[in-house]
Design an enzyme around this catalytic site. Structure first.
Site, short mmCIF file in Angstrom:
data_model
loop_
_atom_site.label_atom_id
_atom_site.label_comp_id
_atom_site.label_asym_id
_atom_site.label_seq_id
_atom_site.Cartn_x
_atom_site.Cartn_y
_atom_site.Cartn_z
N ASP A 191 0.86 -1.19 0.00
CA ASP A 191 0.00 0.00 0.00
C ASP A 191 0.90 1.25 0.00
O ASP A 191 0.60 2.25 -0.64
CB ASP A 191 -0.93 0.00 1.23
CG ASP A 191 -2.28 0.63 0.95
OD1 ASP A 191 -2.31 1.64 0.26
OD2 ASP A 191 -3.30 0.11 1.45
N HIS A 211 2.01 3.15 -3.33
CA HIS A 211 1.28 4.33 -3.83
C HIS A 211 1.94 5.62 -3.35
O HIS A 211 2.09 6.58 -4.11
CB HIS A 211 -0.17 4.34 -3.29
CG HIS A 211 -1.04 3.24 -3.83
ND1 HIS A 211 -1.40 3.14 -5.14
CD2 HIS A 211 -1.65 2.20 -3.20
CE1 HIS A 211 -2.19 2.10 -5.33
NE2 HIS A 211 -2.36 1.50 -4.15
N HIS A 260 -8.71 -4.23 7.12
CA HIS A 260 -7.72 -3.30 6.54
C HIS A 260 -8.33 -1.91 6.56
O HIS A 260 -9.41 -1.70 6.03
CB HIS A 260 -7.42 -3.75 5.11
CG HIS A 260 -6.55 -2.83 4.31
ND1 HIS A 260 -5.20 -3.08 4.08
CD2 HIS A 260 -6.81 -1.67 3.65
CE1 HIS A 260 -4.69 -2.11 3.33
NE2 HIS A 260 -5.65 -1.24 3.05
N HIS A 283 -8.06 2.54 6.31
CA HIS A 283 -7.38 3.78 5.91
C HIS A 283 -7.82 4.89 6.86
O HIS A 283 -8.87 4.80 7.48
CB HIS A 283 -7.68 4.14 4.44
CG HIS A 283 -6.84 3.34 3.49
ND1 HIS A 283 -5.63 3.77 3.02
CD2 HIS A 283 -7.03 2.10 2.97
CE1 HIS A 283 -5.11 2.85 2.23
NE2 HIS A 283 -5.94 1.81 2.18
N TYR A 303 -13.73 6.40 -4.22
CA TYR A 303 -12.39 5.95 -4.64
C TYR A 303 -11.41 7.11 -4.69
O TYR A 303 -11.73 8.18 -5.20
CB TYR A 303 -12.45 5.36 -6.05
CG TYR A 303 -12.80 3.90 -6.08
CD1 TYR A 303 -11.83 2.94 -5.82
CD2 TYR A 303 -14.08 3.49 -6.39
CE1 TYR A 303 -12.14 1.59 -5.86
CE2 TYR A 303 -14.41 2.15 -6.43
CZ TYR A 303 -13.43 1.20 -6.16
OH TYR A 303 -13.76 -0.13 -6.21
#
Lengths: 332, 332
Positions: free
Chosen positions: B13, B16, B193, B195, B284
């Site tokens: 991750d 990115h 998971h 964010h 997104y």
């Protein structure tokens, strides 16, 4: 929809993060934006409160009274708060801050020492200020002690009493039990101030509001001491999702965060190894530098020193202990 | 003490966040540290999974197979995981990754599209890998839909199914209801998971573990897409405070975070206005750039575009919609 009053501390707790180098132009721009976004209060002072500018706590680049004056001159909706730690700031400092335009004072003491604040709280009321008691390192005292000290603040005339997680050491249940106990024991308003050392500032803030706190601190881009504070602009979004109204225009606040605060920052507000260990151990951030020195002197791990100090519940003023602990660790 | 298995995604991750520029030396150093700290699994792939290196998703500076090989060669305790998004990565990519040393595959699909992953899950099992299904954007589907899709993954042979909060849009109760429902409906392990777009990654992680998740993702210094992930080293501290064992040596992990990951970072993992709006709207992250372009073209606020797309539950592949929304906002 329940209303939560947001107090932004970017221009006070954030002072630590920019080594007390705020300029008048920066403060004016931030104040203008906070006022336009509808933030009810925001705080302007040296990071350690009025009178903090010193060799010990760090010299301010600009006289804080000039910064307060600049901020106050931009206010049509917002009011300027100042922080006062008795022993660092004086009653004269407070009178000068009022002349400069301050409308709120937050008198801050260690969680067990509210009694040193009686005169300052009383003076705040006499001067017609919104007057707040601020119990720092509130994770270090059991709930009954926090209640006892908060009641002292209320008896002196405080209109709001804050539970302050100075070390960023609390988890949501620690916040909930403290705020609920104050809610039951006091008639004044309850506030909450978080630090993000354990990445729990936002969750702790939600816990505080759900337990009955109505005054909440935050800072834009999380700009503050250690790992920083609850991030004000994110909090506006999150509280809205939980059904609380802040009266703040999110887009306008995002503009201040992006256009005014981000360019001022000297380093990002990350959770470094140092700030994590401080939060994990629950000790004063001022211990970090001493622990690093003592670790070098005695050939031990600074993290072990800080963890040991946390277990001992060491408090500010006990810096000599840091070297004793290092010596003991070396022997062990 | 309950055991939680930590999977570190810094090297996937986090790809990115460094524009897919990881070098073999960086990956080797991080892998060595993660292995020494006792992290059970860590993931190495392009940010968009195997085969992601492309003009569309960003070219990798170093062939990911070389990175996987370098990482695997450092492992004596840990195992290397790879991410595979069917349509981006192929079965051949997975076979090559296994040759390079991968021991786990996580097959990722949009939360409503687990059926595209059947062959890849089956291949993972045939190759003797620990095989995981990864339901992205899990906030967009109601609980029953998440359960239905997770059951598909399990029926294909997945040994763990993840609830993945790709947009950082969840609050703890959103996590709790999803993980509890999977706990009741599946016999395999449950993962989570996060964010950090709403500054809730850590609180959501705690909620997941308390609801029964036993596989948890994190990244050192939060290095990941958007506002980053749950910060692995902080999570180790926080889970310990909640009474969960991770088997990880905190000090060793802190050393990797400070000495290896921090110097690699191209920018800090802050919550910017852009990532907050993505989390608030629940869309997104790839929509951000299009929204900015469309905002300029039609003279509207990009934030209004993203909020509208969030309300419409727009999904990846619907990028044309972004310009339609901008046009509608202009007319309104």
């Amino acid at each position: 929809m329940s209303q939560v009053t947001i107090l932004d501390v970017s221009l006070r707790d954030g002072s630590h993060a920019v080594r007390h180098a705020f300029t008048e132009a920066q403060v004016r721009a931030a104040a203008k934006g906070l006022n336009a976004a509808g933030v009810r209060y925001f705080e302007v002072s040296h990071g350690d409160g009025l009178g903090g500018s010193s060799l010990q706590y760090g010299l301010s680049a600009t006289d804080e009274l000039k910064l307060i004056e600049a901020a106050a001159s931009e206010c049509t909706n917002s009011d300027v708060s100042v922080l006062l730690i008795p022993g660092i700031g004086t009653k004269q400092d407070l009178q000068n801050a009022v002349t400069a335009g301050a409308k709120m004072v937050r008198v801050a003491t260690h969680v067990t020492e509210a009694d040193v604040a009686a005169q300052h709280i009383q003076l705040g009321r006499e001067l017609g200020l919104k007057t707040v008691g601020f119990l720092m390192m509130a994770h270090m005292a059991p709930v009954e002690k926090v209640v006892e000290q908060a009641k002292l603040f209320e008896s002196y005339g405080a209109e709001v009493v804050y539970v302050t997680d100075s070390a960023g050491a609390m988890l949501p249940q620690d916040v909930t039990v403290r705020v609920e106990a104050l809610r039951d024991a006091l008639t004044c308003d309850i506030g909450f101030h978080a630090h993000n050392n354990l990445s729990m500032a936002m969750a702790n803030t939600v816990a505080a509001v759900q337990a009955g706190a109505t005054f909440i601190d935050g800072s834009m881009r999380a700009l503050g001491a250690g790992a920083g504070n609850t991030q004000t602009e994110v909090m506006v979004s999150v509280l809205e999702k939980y059904g609380y109204a802040t009266g703040i225009d999110l887009y306008k606040l995002l503009d201040v965060a992006t256009d005014v605060i981000a360019p001022i920052m000297q380093q990002p507000q990350e959770i470094t190894a140092g700030s994590l260990v401080l939060g994990h151990a629950g000790v004063y951030s001022s211990f970090l530098l001493h622990a690093q020195k003592a670790a070098q002197q005695f050939g031990v791990d600074e993290r072990d020193i800080l963890m040991t100090l946390g277990n001992m519940k060491a408090v500010g003023g006990q810096e000599d202990l840091i070297y004793e602990v290092a010596q003991q660790l070396q022997r062990a």
